[in-house]
Design a protein around this motif. Structure first.
Motif, PDB file in Angstrom:
ATOM      1  N   THR A  73       0.138  -2.014 -11.205  1.00  0.00           N
ATOM      2  CA  THR A  73      -0.254  -0.690 -10.722  1.00  0.00           C
ATOM      3  C   THR A  73       0.184  -0.498  -9.275  1.00  0.00           C
ATOM      4  O   THR A  73       0.729   0.542  -8.914  1.00  0.00           O
ATOM      5  N   SER A  74      -0.013  -1.528  -8.454  1.00  0.00           N
ATOM      6  CA  SER A  74       0.423  -1.464  -7.063  1.00  0.00           C
ATOM      7  C   SER A  74       1.936  -1.274  -6.969  1.00  0.00           C
ATOM      8  O   SER A  74       2.425  -0.484  -6.167  1.00  0.00           O
ATOM      9  N   LEU A  97       2.829   2.305  -7.751  1.00  0.00           N
ATOM     10  CA  LEU A  97       2.408   3.240  -6.708  1.00  0.00           C
ATOM     11  C   LEU A  97       3.191   3.091  -5.409  1.00  0.00           C
ATOM     12  O   LEU A  97       3.455   4.072  -4.723  1.00  0.00           O
ATOM     13  N   THR A  98       3.541   1.861  -5.059  1.00  0.00           N
ATOM     14  CA  THR A  98       4.174   1.621  -3.758  1.00  0.00           C
ATOM     15  C   THR A  98       5.633   1.232  -3.840  1.00  0.00           C
ATOM     16  O   THR A  98       6.356   1.329  -2.858  1.00  0.00           O
ATOM     17  N   ALA A 143      -3.464  -5.163 -11.798  1.00  0.00           N
ATOM     18  CA  ALA A 143      -3.571  -4.719 -10.398  1.00  0.00           C
ATOM     19  C   ALA A 143      -2.212  -4.774  -9.704  1.00  0.00           C
ATOM     20  O   ALA A 143      -1.825  -3.829  -9.006  1.00  0.00           O
ATOM     21  N   ALA A 144      -1.465  -5.865  -9.899  1.00  0.00           N
ATOM     22  CA  ALA A 144      -0.157  -5.997  -9.253  1.00  0.00           C
ATOM     23  C   ALA A 144       0.835  -4.981  -9.811  1.00  0.00           C
ATOM     24  O   ALA A 144       1.622  -4.385  -9.068  1.00  0.00           O
ATOM     25  N   SER A 179       6.810  -5.261  -4.519  1.00  0.00           N
ATOM     26  CA  SER A 179       6.391  -6.351  -5.384  1.00  0.00           C
ATOM     27  C   SER A 179       6.589  -7.674  -4.668  1.00  0.00           C
ATOM     28  O   SER A 179       7.485  -7.812  -3.846  1.00  0.00           O
TER      29      SER A 179
END
Length: 193
Positions: free
Chosen positions: A117-118, A121-122, A114-115, A125
């Motif tokens: 992928t985030s 995408l963004t 999840a981290a 971190s």
């Protein structure tokens, strides 16, 4: 073929904003009947912030005595030096091509995915560039406590490489525990072996 199909490499993290603008622009332009524009043909605006990425040099990593593992933006291990492989109980070549989750304990894998992928995408971190303490999964199945610091570097093809420097955190022995062990093994006068 759409412009998205012409893109051969994912944009590096500092380029995420430009890639997002390009993608949404392509959607709007193509819906309006305009021809697609390849990602590589999009003019880049100069950044007001210095680039975050340092060039990735796999030979320096291999020569380092600091345990180091590198993964690509697909979450696959692309390099591991001998020190890292030994720390984790592997041969370096056996780690190459495996998912990074190979060395992440099962109970932390979903959080990692999840981290990660985030991050892709963004571009944001919570741990890049900061040392963190986490358990790592040794090849024999036991957990070892490590400190790791992940830096993002750029490969020659423009993709992001995530380079993690590891160090094992040794559990301190408690003086009372050590004293009890030494008492149990002390010999008394006249006691034979």
């Amino acid at each position: 073929m759409s412009a998205i199909g012409n893109r051969t490499a994912s944009p590096a993290l500092p380029q995420i904003r430009a890639a997002t603008h390009w993608l949404f622009g392509q959607i709007a332009d193509q819906l309006a009947g305009q021809d697609p524009t390849a990602w590589t043909a999009v003019p880049r605006e100069p950044s007001t912030t210095p680039p975050v990425l340092a060039p990735w040099d796999p030979s320096r990593m291999q020569a380092s005595s600091t345990p180091t593992i590198a993964a690509d933006d697909g979450n696959r291990i692309i390099a591991a030096n001998t020190a890292a492989a030994e720390l984790l109980g592997w041969h370096p070549s056996d780690l190459i091509g495996r998912r990074i989750t190979t060395v992440i304990p099962e109970h932390l894998r979903e959080r990692h995915i999840a981290a990660f992928t985030s991050l892709l995408l963004t571009g944001q971190s919570h741990i890049l560039g900061r040392p963190v303490t986490v358990p790592a999964l040794h090849q024999d199945g036991r957990l070892i406590e490590i400190s790791l610091c992940i830096q993002t570097q750029e490969a020659t093809d423009g993709r992001s490489v995530f380079v993690a420097r590891l160090s094992q955190i040794l559990q301190p022995t408690h003086p009372a525990h050590a004293h009890q062990q030494s008492e149990g093994t002390e010999r008394r006068p006249g006691q034979v072996g």
